[in-house]
Design an enzyme around this catalytic site. Sequence first.
Site, PDB file in Angstrom:
ATOM      1  N   GLU A 111       0.805  -1.219   0.000  1.00  0.00           N
ATOM      2  CA  GLU A 111       0.000   0.000   0.000  1.00  0.00           C
ATOM      3  C   GLU A 111       0.840   1.270   0.000  1.00  0.00           C
ATOM      4  O   GLU A 111       0.317   2.364  -0.235  1.00  0.00           O
ATOM      5  CB  GLU A 111      -0.937  -0.004   1.215  1.00  0.00           C
ATOM      6  N   GLU A 117       7.053 -21.959   7.902  1.00  0.00           N
ATOM      7  CA  GLU A 117       7.505 -21.071   8.980  1.00  0.00           C
ATOM      8  C   GLU A 117       8.564 -21.725   9.869  1.00  0.00           C
ATOM      9  O   GLU A 117       9.215 -21.048  10.674  1.00  0.00           O
ATOM     10  CB  GLU A 117       6.337 -20.616   9.844  1.00  0.00           C
TER      11      GLU A 117
END
Length: 255
Positions: A63, A94
Site C-alpha cells: 500500500e 515457517e
Amino acid sequence: MPLDQLLANINNEDKTVPIAVGKAIPQIEALTLKVIEKLQAGGRLFYIGAGTSGRLGIVDASECPPTFGVPFDLVVGLIAGGDNAIRKAVENAEDNREQAWLDLQQNGISQNDVVIGIAASGTTPYVIGGLEKCNENNIVTGCIVCNSGSPIARVAQFPIEVVTGPEFVTGSSRMKAGTAQKLVLNMISTSTMISLGRVKGNKMVDMQLSNSKLVDRGCKMIMEEIPVTYEEAGELLKLHKSVRAAVDHFLKLKS
C-alpha cells in the site's frame, strides 16, 4: 452464545487492542526513528513473517507505493512459503530458520536496510533465523510481537511488544494480535512517509492516480491549494500526474 452476544464479546476484546498498542509507543518510536534514518540515507524497509503476520507485512508494503508515490521496492514484505502462501498456507514453511535470509538476499538486502520481523507468538523460526542473520551482517533489526519476553524480541535490536492477551478463540492470532500488528504497521509506515515528506498537511499529495475516485480527490486537493476550477485542476493533474507536481508547476508560473 446467541449471535448478538458473540459479536458483542468479540468487540469487547477488540477494544483492548488500542490500549495495548498505546503502551508500546516508546518502543514503536525507537524503531520508527531508525527506519526513518535508514530510508533518508537511501535504505529500504523489509518485513518478514509467516501466516497472518507475513500477510499483514505484505499488505502494508504493497500500500505504500499507491498511497505515498514511493518505488515498489522501498518497502518489501516477505512471507514464509513465498507468494503462494499469501492465499494458501504452505506446510512447515515457517519452521525453516534459513529461508528468510535467502529470501532477503534475493531482494538485495544490505547494511543500508532495516528488517522488521512480525510474529504474534514471537517464536516463529523463519523470523528468528532471518533476524539472527541480519544481526550477524550488521543490518538493523526490529520486531512486532504480541507476547512479552519472546525469543524474537530477544533477537531484535528494536523490539515492539504489544501484549494483547488471550484471544476470543484460543490461539487465533489473526484476531487481536493481527489487529495490533496492523495498527503498529500503520503507525510505522505512515509516520515514516510523513517524515520523508510524502504527505503535505494531512494530504496524500504523491498518491498514484489509479482510479476515478483518486483523480477526483486529487482535483479537490489542488483546488484547496491554488485558485483554479475543478476542470482546470483536472487538466493540471492529467498533465503533471501528481497533486504535488501540479501545484508546484502552477506556483512556479505565478512567481
